[in-house]
Design a protein around this motif. Sequence first.
Motif, PDB file in Angstrom:
ATOM      1  N   ASP A  16      -8.305 -21.398  -5.931  1.00  7.89           N
ATOM      2  CA  ASP A  16      -6.972 -20.940  -5.543  1.00  7.89           C
ATOM      3  C   ASP A  16      -6.922 -20.592  -4.058  1.00  7.89           C
ATOM      4  OD1 ASP A  16      -6.175 -21.311  -8.149  1.00  7.89           O
ATOM      5  OD2 ASP A  16      -6.128 -19.173  -8.651  1.00  7.89           O
ATOM      6  N   PHE A  17      -7.986 -20.015  -3.541  1.00  8.37           N
ATOM      7  CA  PHE A  17      -8.071 -19.674  -2.118  1.00  8.37           C
ATOM      8  C   PHE A  17      -7.966 -20.950  -1.276  1.00  8.37           C
ATOM      9  CE2 PHE A  17     -10.557 -18.737   1.744  1.00  8.37           C
ATOM     10  CZ  PHE A  17      -9.885 -17.620   2.194  1.00  8.37           C
ATOM     11  N   LYS A  18      -8.742 -21.980  -1.648  1.00 14.03           N
ATOM     12  CA  LYS A  18      -8.679 -23.250  -0.931  1.00 14.03           C
ATOM     13  C   LYS A  18      -7.279 -23.847  -1.014  1.00 14.03           C
ATOM     14  CE  LYS A  18     -12.229 -26.104  -1.364  1.00 14.03           C
ATOM     15  NZ  LYS A  18     -13.322 -26.864  -2.021  1.00 14.03           N
ATOM     16  N   ALA A  19      -6.673 -23.794  -2.183  1.00  9.73           N
ATOM     17  CA  ALA A  19      -5.325 -24.341  -2.351  1.00  9.73           C
ATOM     18  C   ALA A  19      -4.315 -23.584  -1.499  1.00  9.73           C
ATOM     19  CB  ALA A  19      -4.923 -24.295  -3.831  1.00  9.73           C
ATOM     20  N   ALA A  20      -4.461 -22.272  -1.410  1.00 15.16           N
ATOM     21  CA  ALA A  20      -3.539 -21.459  -0.608  1.00 15.16           C
ATOM     22  C   ALA A  20      -3.614 -21.848   0.865  1.00 15.16           C
ATOM     23  CB  ALA A  20      -3.846 -19.975  -0.784  1.00 15.16           C
ATOM     24  N   PHE A  21      -4.814 -22.017   1.396  1.00 14.55           N
ATOM     25  CA  PHE A  21      -4.944 -22.352   2.806  1.00 14.55           C
ATOM     26  C   PHE A  21      -4.661 -23.817   3.089  1.00 14.55           C
ATOM     27  CE2 PHE A  21      -6.386 -18.128   3.381  1.00 14.55           C
ATOM     28  CZ  PHE A  21      -5.992 -17.843   4.678  1.00 14.55           C
ATOM     29  N   ARG A  22      -4.686 -24.648   2.064  1.00 13.45           N
ATOM     30  CA  ARG A  22      -4.309 -26.047   2.237  1.00 13.45           C
ATOM     31  C   ARG A  22      -2.843 -26.163   2.646  1.00 13.45           C
ATOM     32  NH1 ARG A  22      -6.762 -28.418  -2.536  1.00 13.45           N
ATOM     33  NH2 ARG A  22      -8.703 -28.424  -1.427  1.00 13.45           N
ATOM     34  N   VAL A  23      -2.006 -25.216   2.230  1.00  8.59           N
ATOM     35  CA  VAL A  23      -0.578 -25.272   2.556  1.00  8.59           C
ATOM     36  C   VAL A  23      -0.223 -24.421   3.777  1.00  8.59           C
ATOM     37  CG1 VAL A  23       0.075 -25.810   0.189  1.00  8.59           C
ATOM     38  CG2 VAL A  23       0.065 -23.431   0.937  1.00  8.59           C
ATOM     39  N   HIS A  24      -1.226 -23.839   4.427  1.00  7.52           N
ATOM     40  CA  HIS A  24      -1.006 -23.009   5.608  1.00  7.52           C
ATOM     41  C   HIS A  24      -1.489 -23.779   6.841  1.00  7.52           C
ATOM     42  CE1 HIS A  24      -0.614 -19.422   8.020  1.00  7.52           C
ATOM     43  NE2 HIS A  24      -1.856 -19.592   8.457  1.00  7.52           N
ATOM     44  N   PRO A  25      -0.580 -24.245   7.709  1.00 15.51           N
ATOM     45  CA  PRO A  25      -1.017 -25.022   8.866  1.00 15.51           C
ATOM     46  C   PRO A  25      -1.788 -24.164   9.866  1.00 15.51           C
ATOM     47  CG  PRO A  25       1.336 -24.595   8.989  1.00 15.51           C
ATOM     48  CD  PRO A  25       0.862 -24.055   7.663  1.00 15.51           C
ATOM     49  N   ALA A  26      -2.722 -24.803  10.549  1.00 20.50           N
ATOM     50  CA  ALA A  26      -3.535 -24.106  11.543  1.00 20.50           C
ATOM     51  C   ALA A  26      -3.693 -24.979  12.776  1.00 20.50           C
ATOM     52  CB  ALA A  26      -4.913 -23.787  10.962  1.00 20.50           C
ATOM     53  N   GLY A  27      -3.695 -24.350  13.945  1.00 18.77           N
ATOM     54  CA  GLY A  27      -3.970 -25.069  15.183  1.00 18.77           C
ATOM     55  C   GLY A  27      -5.415 -25.528  15.215  1.00 18.77           C
ATOM     56  N   ILE A  28      -5.675 -26.567  15.985  1.00 12.12           N
ATOM     57  CA  ILE A  28      -7.011 -27.142  16.075  1.00 12.12           C
ATOM     58  C   ILE A  28      -7.604 -26.883  17.458  1.00 12.12           C
ATOM     59  CG2 ILE A  28      -8.335 -29.304  16.010  1.00 12.12           C
ATOM     60  CD1 ILE A  28      -7.291 -28.378  13.313  1.00 12.12           C
ATOM     61  N   ALA A  29      -8.874 -26.521  17.457  1.00 18.61           N
ATOM     62  CA  ALA A  29      -9.600 -26.273  18.699  1.00 18.61           C
ATOM     63  C   ALA A  29     -10.948 -26.980  18.659  1.00 18.61           C
ATOM     64  CB  ALA A  29      -9.814 -24.772  18.892  1.00 18.61           C
ATOM     65  N   LEU A  30     -11.473 -27.283  19.824  1.00 13.85           N
ATOM     66  CA  LEU A  30     -12.865 -27.709  19.964  1.00 13.85           C
ATOM     67  C   LEU A  30     -13.588 -26.568  20.640  1.00 13.85           C
ATOM     68  CD1 LEU A  30     -12.859 -31.401  21.252  1.00 13.85           C
ATOM     69  CD2 LEU A  30     -13.267 -30.553  18.954  1.00 13.85           C
ATOM     70  N   ILE A  31     -14.729 -26.203  20.102  1.00 13.27           N
ATOM     71  CA  ILE A  31     -15.536 -25.146  20.705  1.00 13.27           C
ATOM     72  C   ILE A  31     -16.821 -25.797  21.181  1.00 13.27           C
ATOM     73  CG2 ILE A  31     -16.608 -22.894  20.369  1.00 13.27           C
ATOM     74  CD1 ILE A  31     -14.627 -22.475  18.020  1.00 13.27           C
ATOM     75  N   THR A  32     -17.131 -25.624  22.470  1.00 14.20           N
ATOM     76  CA  THR A  32     -18.281 -26.291  23.074  1.00 14.20           C
ATOM     77  C   THR A  32     -19.164 -25.292  23.802  1.00 14.20           C
ATOM     78  OG1 THR A  32     -17.080 -26.757  25.126  1.00 14.20           O
ATOM     79  CG2 THR A  32     -16.987 -28.432  23.392  1.00 14.20           C
ATOM     80  N   ALA A  33     -20.438 -25.667  23.924  1.00 13.03           N
ATOM     81  CA  ALA A  33     -21.401 -24.842  24.653  1.00 13.03           C
ATOM     82  C   ALA A  33     -22.514 -25.757  25.166  1.00 13.03           C
ATOM     83  CB  ALA A  33     -21.986 -23.764  23.745  1.00 13.03           C
ATOM     84  N   PRO A 155       1.221 -29.449  19.940  1.00 19.33           N
ATOM     85  CA  PRO A 155      -0.088 -29.103  19.386  1.00 19.33           C
ATOM     86  C   PRO A 155      -0.544 -30.083  18.308  1.00 19.33           C
ATOM     87  CG  PRO A 155       1.588 -27.768  18.364  1.00 19.33           C
ATOM     88  CD  PRO A 155       2.274 -28.573  19.434  1.00 19.33           C
ATOM     89  N   LEU A 156      -1.831 -30.052  18.051  1.00 22.64           N
ATOM     90  CA  LEU A 156      -2.425 -30.744  16.916  1.00 22.64           C
ATOM     91  C   LEU A 156      -2.676 -29.674  15.857  1.00 22.64           C
ATOM     92  CD1 LEU A 156      -3.648 -33.397  15.793  1.00 22.64           C
ATOM     93  CD2 LEU A 156      -5.830 -32.666  16.795  1.00 22.64           C
ATOM     94  N   VAL A 157      -2.241 -29.923  14.624  1.00 16.52           N
ATOM     95  CA  VAL A 157      -2.427 -28.940  13.559  1.00 16.52           C
ATOM     96  C   VAL A 157      -3.125 -29.576  12.363  1.00 16.52           C
ATOM     97  CG1 VAL A 157      -0.440 -27.545  14.246  1.00 16.52           C
ATOM     98  CG2 VAL A 157      -0.159 -29.318  12.537  1.00 16.52           C
ATOM     99  N   TYR A 158      -3.691 -28.719  11.547  1.00 15.59           N
ATOM    100  CA  TYR A 158      -4.367 -29.133  10.323  1.00 15.59           C
ATOM    101  C   TYR A 158      -3.595 -28.549   9.155  1.00 15.59           C
ATOM    102  CZ  TYR A 158      -8.471 -30.404   7.521  1.00 15.59           C
ATOM    103  OH  TYR A 158      -9.328 -30.978   6.617  1.00 15.59           O
ATOM    104  N   HIS A 159      -3.223 -29.418   8.218  1.00 13.86           N
ATOM    105  CA  HIS A 159      -2.444 -28.984   7.054  1.00 13.86           C
ATOM    106  C   HIS A 159      -2.770 -29.911   5.893  1.00 13.86           C
ATOM    107  CE1 HIS A 159       1.269 -29.032   4.534  1.00 13.86           C
ATOM    108  NE2 HIS A 159       1.097 -27.722   4.649  1.00 13.86           N
ATOM    109  N   ASP A 160      -3.032 -29.342   4.744  1.00 14.64           N
ATOM    110  CA  ASP A 160      -3.317 -30.102   3.526  1.00 14.64           C
ATOM    111  C   ASP A 160      -4.429 -31.124   3.738  1.00 14.64           C
ATOM    112  OD1 ASP A 160      -3.075 -30.691   0.841  1.00 14.64           O
ATOM    113  OD2 ASP A 160      -1.400 -32.071   1.113  1.00 14.64           O
TER     114      ASP A 160
END
Length: 169
Positions: A16-33, A155-160
Amino acid sequence: MTDAPTRPVATTRAADFKAAFRVHPAGIALITATTDSGPVGLTASSVASVALDPPALSFSVTRATGSAGALLSADTFVVHLLADRHLDLAQAFAHSGAPRFTAEQGWSRLDTGEPLLDDVPAALRCRALHIVPVGSSSLVAAEVLEVRLGPPAPPLVYHDRRYHRLGQG
């Protein structure tokens, strides 16, 4: 009382947690070092602003091995907030073995050594303040040492479980 099928609570809650966040869009970042063995990077959808004074952000990584482990051991790192034109880069850094840090991708280096993607809307050079283990992940709270603003872009977003480009407007 209902005769609903029973599943173990932990399994149900995780699904259910995974399903809940599948419908919540998020911004995308690259983290580098930069590490002793060269540049490392990963795609993240968990970046969030935490504080303004001092500027701080957070993100999580799912394990402390590979790129994530190398990144967690670096003194500083750069969080690149991606634009829609960076879809291919986001996909490359989300999968092991994909080409990374190539000249065609537009990488340079900061004077401090970290890899920098020059054409992102924002790049934030950071230092970890706290790394907190949470289950199989690590939560990173980081101080923002420097902000580089680039050209504005949608922006680029991640959703579903897919990347999406958001058009102007």
